[in-house]
Design an enzyme around this catalytic site. Structure first.
Site, PDB file in Angstrom:
ATOM      1  N   SER A  74       0.824  -1.211   0.000  1.00  0.00           N
ATOM      2  CA  SER A  74       0.000   0.000   0.000  1.00  0.00           C
ATOM      3  C   SER A  74       0.851   1.252   0.000  1.00  0.00           C
ATOM      4  O   SER A  74       1.907   1.311   0.641  1.00  0.00           O
ATOM      5  CB  SER A  74      -0.904   0.006   1.239  1.00  0.00           C
ATOM      6  OG  SER A  74      -1.617   1.222   1.328  1.00  0.00           O
ATOM      7  N   ASP A  75       0.377   2.260  -0.716  1.00  0.00           N
ATOM      8  CA  ASP A  75       0.948   3.603  -0.621  1.00  0.00           C
ATOM      9  C   ASP A  75       0.610   4.141   0.769  1.00  0.00           C
ATOM     10  O   ASP A  75      -0.292   3.637   1.451  1.00  0.00           O
ATOM     11  CB  ASP A  75       0.338   4.480  -1.719  1.00  0.00           C
ATOM     12  CG  ASP A  75       0.884   5.903  -1.690  1.00  0.00           C
ATOM     13  OD1 ASP A  75       2.065   6.067  -1.346  1.00  0.00           O
ATOM     14  OD2 ASP A  75       0.126   6.827  -2.010  1.00  0.00           O
ATOM     15  N   LYS A  76       1.329   5.191   1.207  1.00  0.00           N
ATOM     16  CA  LYS A  76       1.098   5.743   2.535  1.00  0.00           C
ATOM     17  C   LYS A  76       0.133   6.924   2.515  1.00  0.00           C
ATOM     18  O   LYS A  76      -0.975   6.841   3.047  1.00  0.00           O
ATOM     19  CB  LYS A  76       2.423   6.167   3.182  1.00  0.00           C
ATOM     20  CG  LYS A  76       2.246   6.763   4.587  1.00  0.00           C
ATOM     21  CD  LYS A  76       3.543   7.267   5.148  1.00  0.00           C
ATOM     22  CE  LYS A  76       3.970   8.581   4.560  1.00  0.00           C
ATOM     23  NZ  LYS A  76       3.059   9.713   4.928  1.00  0.00           N
TER      24      LYS A  76
END
Length: 299
Positions: free
Chosen positions: A12-14
């Site tokens: 996942s991206d942050k």
């Protein structure tokens, strides 16, 4: 559903995914001192505090840093039905709000210093540069971006006494402050500027060099409660969550710890480390890595 049942890893991206995507500037380092910024969210109300309340108009480094953060920026701050909103990137929005807290009206400041050229941000460059014409007819460039990359482009620094050479000692001091902010889970951006001579070619090789370093802005983007809960559920059913972000390594680890993705003993890799690592070596450690920081789309 069958595919989901076979999942063992989720990457996942942050920003805006694991976090709320609502940035607020909390700290500024400029003129050799650390300044706390009060206020929350996008409401342009707050104070700048050191040993006491600081008037930004009395500090050239602070005033110029806030102006640079506002001009080298595409976000728009507006009020609708009594609520302040940002149109555009939340990180840029935080800089617009910080400037507004100092009395720099976004629309008026931009009209007084029109943008005449831009070298846009990209995930590879990790910086953005704009060129403006000031009220007195001068040409000025502002840069914002990853602190260490902006610092690389600077040869001078502005403090309370004026512009001076950016020595190795000064660079080390800035990087130490940057590290401290990152460890506090702040996303850090560096800001720099330069007055341009007439007839200057507006290209990256000439504009983005020999700049004057103005300082650092540290902003917070709190984790989503649902992301913390989702991470717990993933681990309970044997799915490994991994964070991938362009943020500084220490910022990424601090947020990943808070969410529950990173635990003691896990590994962190940066894009630069990943690029230099042979595939066989990467295969040996990939199962231990839970955070990838300072990565680009190529990584």
């Amino acid at each position: 559903m069958e595919t989901l049942g076979c999942t063992t890893v989720i990457c996942s991206d942050k920003t805006g995914t694991l976090t709320k995507g609502e940035m607020t500037v909390r700290q500024i380092f400029t003129g050799g001192r650390l300044i706390e910024v009060t206020g929350a969210g996008y409401t342009p109300q707050g104070e700048f505090r050191g040993s006491g309340v600081i008037n930004p108009a009395d500090s050239q480094p602070l005033q110029l840093l806030l102006q640079g953060g506002l001009l080298c920026n595409d976000a728009i701050l507006e009020e609708k039905e009594g609520k302040w909103l940002i149109k555009g990137d939340p990180t840029e929005g935080a800089l617009v709000v910080a400037a507004a807290k100092a009395g720099l009206h976004p629309r008026e400041t931009r009209l007084e210093n029109p943008r005449i050229e831009e070298i846009p941000f990209s995930s590879d460059r990790k910086r953005m540069t704009t060129i403006h014409e000031t009220e007195d007819g001068k040409r000025v460039t502002f840069m914002k971006g990853a602190a260490e990359l902006v610092l690389e482009r600077c040869s001078r620094i502005l403090d309370a006494e004026g512009t001076k050479a950016l020595t190795n000692e000064e660079r080390a001091k800035v990087l130490k402050v940057n590290e401290g902010m990152a460890q506090s889970a702040l996303r850090v951006l560096g800001v720099a500027y330069r007055e341009l001579p007439e007839g200057f070619a507006y290209v990256e090789e000439t504009v983005e060099t020999n700049l004057v370093f103005l300082g650092l802005t540290g902003m917070i983007d709190p984790p989503r409660e649902e992301a913390i809960e989702a991470t717990k559920m993933c681990k309970q059913v044997g799915i490994k969550p991994i964070m991938i972000t362009g943020d500084h390594k220490l910022t990424a680890v601090a947020i990943a710890k808070e969410i529950g993705i990173y635990q003691e003993g896990d590994m962190v890799l940066t894009g630069a480390e990943l690029e230099e690592m042979p595939d066989r070596e990467f295969e040996k450690i990939v199962a231990k890595v839970t955070v990838y920081a300072r990565v680009s789309p190529l990584d």
